[in-house]
Design a protein around this motif. Sequence first.
Motif: not given
Length: 419
Positions: A262, A265-266, A247, A273, A297-298, A244
């Motif tokens: 959002i 994706a989460v 975000m 992301i 994953r951020i 993504m």
Amino acid sequence: MTQSREQIVSRVTEALKGEASPVAIRGARKIDARGVQDHSWVVSNASGVIVATGTNEEEFESACRSVSIDPADETAVIDAKGRILTPGYVDIHAHGAWEHSFDDGPEGIDIARAGHAVHGTTRQVLSLITNPVDVIKRNVANVRAKMDERPDVLGAHLEGPFLALARKGAHDPECLKDPVPELVDELLDAADGCIRQITIAPELPHGISAIKQFAAAGVVPAVGHCDADYETAKLGFDAGAGIMTHMFNAMNGLHHRKPGPIPAAVEDPRVIIELINDGFHVQNPMVRLGFDFAPHRIAFVTDAMAATDCPDGPYKLGALDVNVVDGHARLVSNGAIAGSTLLLEVAVKRAVLELGFEAPAAVEAATLTPAKAFGFDRPNPVTGAPLGLVAPGFAADILLTDPATWTVGEVWCAGRKLV
């Protein structure tokens, strides 16, 4: 005497085009995604790959000898003196620095990369803005050539031209396109395998088919700059989108009856992301919230433009006029946010010192997680050795950082000393 930027660019560029050397560092506080380890050391070989890490002194001496370093030679062994040792930062979404963008040809790439490298970004996917297709093809070819010259350039991210008009941000509306199959093939042919990521609005007439087409060619499509609802974004991820794009920015926000892209994706563990942690694109309460949405994953990204690490004033984003005030870039024409002036060094510093994140999590968001977006956390054809950890078998991308300020002091990329 302080070196000029021209001298720094020359030094960094030559180092990256040169050969790796063995590196031995002791007395560090190692921090990576696996945690914190005091009194640490690391040794890498002449191929720019870490051969050993640890805390045991005898093992350190043995590792040094294995790469032909005398452990008693104080000129060959670096004493970190308690400084923080982390993997090099990996930025998968940035456009430039030091008054140049990655669209500005070979010299522009060298200058902008040096601007990020001296602040600890050892590897970068070079983001190219929306332009006429012929210009995009030329810019992609420049990135392809740089990949063959130096290890720090990981490939290109095309942020456009397949964006939603309503969510174009600072991109030129005259150049936006629907990703018809013939155009996708044209870009893939021009790229010669160097496109890593492409941002696509999945609701475009050929958005989903283009995501499938790019994914089949080994590109990681990203959902972003879109007006998509939850269902359409989910279709995009199911079609092969693995990222993504920044975000919260340039997309529908969270709403209890209109969830938007959002949550799609989460909910999807396959998706990395992006998050711009500058307190401006995304204010601190939403940075905290967003960071907690998807642990591990951020990926911190900068979306940095040419004005990065430069004074306030007028700049260009492609053909568009931009004004930077207090470090914040906006289009002159309509006041839209026009990228950022963020550095990953600052994003990590903010996370730890201002937002109170645990240091391993903040470092992970700038190292291992962005590497995972393209499989660079494993052995791969692009980087060879994996990226994102200070561990045996990983690339010798190493930073030594001040523990009080989180300011990067020394930088190695694949065993090449940059700073």
